[in-house]
Every structure is written in structure tokens, then in C-alpha cells.
Design a protein around this motif. Structure first.
Motif, short mmCIF file in Angstrom:
data_model
loop_
_atom_site.label_atom_id
_atom_site.label_comp_id
_atom_site.label_asym_id
_atom_site.label_seq_id
_atom_site.Cartn_x
_atom_site.Cartn_y
_atom_site.Cartn_z
N GLY A 53 0.82 -1.21 0.00
CA GLY A 53 0.00 0.00 0.00
C GLY A 53 0.85 1.26 0.00
N ALA A 54 1.96 1.22 0.77
CA ALA A 54 2.86 2.38 0.80
C ALA A 54 3.54 2.58 -0.56
N LEU A 55 3.92 1.48 -1.20
CA LEU A 55 4.55 1.59 -2.51
C LEU A 55 3.59 2.13 -3.56
N SER A 56 2.33 1.74 -3.46
CA SER A 56 1.37 2.20 -4.46
C SER A 56 1.11 3.70 -4.34
N GLY A 57 1.42 4.28 -3.18
CA GLY A 57 1.23 5.71 -3.00
C GLY A 57 2.37 6.54 -3.56
N GLU A 58 3.49 5.92 -3.90
CA GLU A 58 4.62 6.67 -4.42
C GLU A 58 4.36 7.09 -5.86
N ARG A 59 4.83 8.26 -6.21
CA ARG A 59 4.63 8.79 -7.56
C ARG A 59 5.94 9.36 -8.08
N MET A 60 6.08 9.38 -9.39
CA MET A 60 7.23 10.02 -10.02
C MET A 60 7.12 11.53 -9.84
N PRO A 61 8.25 12.21 -9.71
CA PRO A 61 8.18 13.67 -9.61
C PRO A 61 7.70 14.26 -10.94
#
Length: 156
Positions: A53-61
Motif C-alpha cells: 500500500g505504501a509503494l502504491s502511493g509513491e509517484r514520479m516527480p
């Protein structure tokens, strides 16, 4: 009530581990693992889902027009080196030449057939393979045994 919930979590977890859950079942499993008490045997799975879940929240700048991340305003702008067109063309030609040479080496390695295998390693040189006679020493014992049998049959 709690026992029924734990059985449902374990059932969904087993299906998820076997890659047999539907999207709805996976969402239900995520919800059940986030809310309430999790059985001890499935705490690792709860941590795994939390990490996913934490990984899915990451986004590219966000990127600018050049496809690079926008620079921080505190960053100092460095002068950009000028590249002449003829240098760029030479770099492209050298890159293509290197790719062709690398491709030839890779293709030659794939097409070449080994003469034999010794200890599981391919041997491509016939002379090297024929010089490896250490593996024939075990046959010498068979030859000695056949000579003994021949002598016994003659002396009979």
C-alpha cells in the motif's frame, strides 16, 4: 464472531497466495488485514500488504518540458556544454558500431556448438577435449578386471 473472521482471512490469504483471488476478494483481504486483530500466522502478510500500500502511493516527480524533474529553486543553474552537430553525429556512428560489434560477439557465442561437455562445462576445442584423459582412468580398472576373468577362463 472473531473465529469466523479469522477463518475468512486465512481462506482469502490462501487463495491470494495461490493467485486465485478476484479483485473484490483481494480488496476484502486488504480491508480485513487493516482493520482489527490479525491472526499471528498472518502478521507477515499484513505487513506485506501494508508495504504494498505504501509503494502504491509513491509517484514520479513532475517533469518539465525536457522530461527531467523540475529543479529546486535553491539549486544553482550550471552552464550547459554546447555539443556541435558533427560531434553528435560521430557519437551516434560510434554507438551504432559498438552495438554491431557486440551483436556479432553475442551471435557468435549463441551459434557456436560445443564439441563436448566436461564437468557440465562446454568445451569447444577438440584438442582440449581429447587431452582430458583423466576421465578414462576409471576404465583401466575395468580392463584389469576383464584380464583377470580371461585368465581364469583359460586356466579352467
Amino acid at each position: 464472531m472473531m473465529d469466523k473472521r479469522n477463518r475468512r482471512i486465512e481462506s482469502l490469504a490462501a487463495r491470494w497466495m495461490a493467485a486465485r483471488t478476484t479483485d473484490a476478494e483481494e480488496q476484502e483481504l486488504r480491508h480485513l488485514l487493516r482493520s482489527g486483530e490479525v491472526p499471528g500466522s498472518l502478521r507477515d502478510l499484513a505487513v506485506l500488504f501494508e508495504g504494498l500500500g505504501a509503494l502504491s502511493g509513491e509517484r514520479m516527480p513532475d517533469t518539465g518540458a525536457a522530461g527531467r524533474p523540475e529543479a529546486d529553486s535553491s539549486c544553482r543553474k550550471l552552464p550547459r556544454a554546447e555539443v556541435r552537430p558533427q560531434h553528435r553525429l560521430a557519437a551516434v556512428w560510434w554507438g551504432m558500431a559498438a552495438a554491431v560489434v557486440a551483436g556479432i560477439f553475442v551471435l557468435a557465442g549463441l551459434v557456436r556448438e560445443p564439441y563436448c561437455y566436461i564437468d557440465g562445462q562446454p568445451v569447444y576445442d577438440r584438442e582440449v577435449a581429447l587431452q582430458t584423459t583423466v576421465y578414462l582412468d576409471s576404465f583401466a580398472a575395468l580392463d584389469a578386471t576383464s584380464q583377470i576373468v580371461d585368465e581364469l577362463m583359460e586356466n579352467k
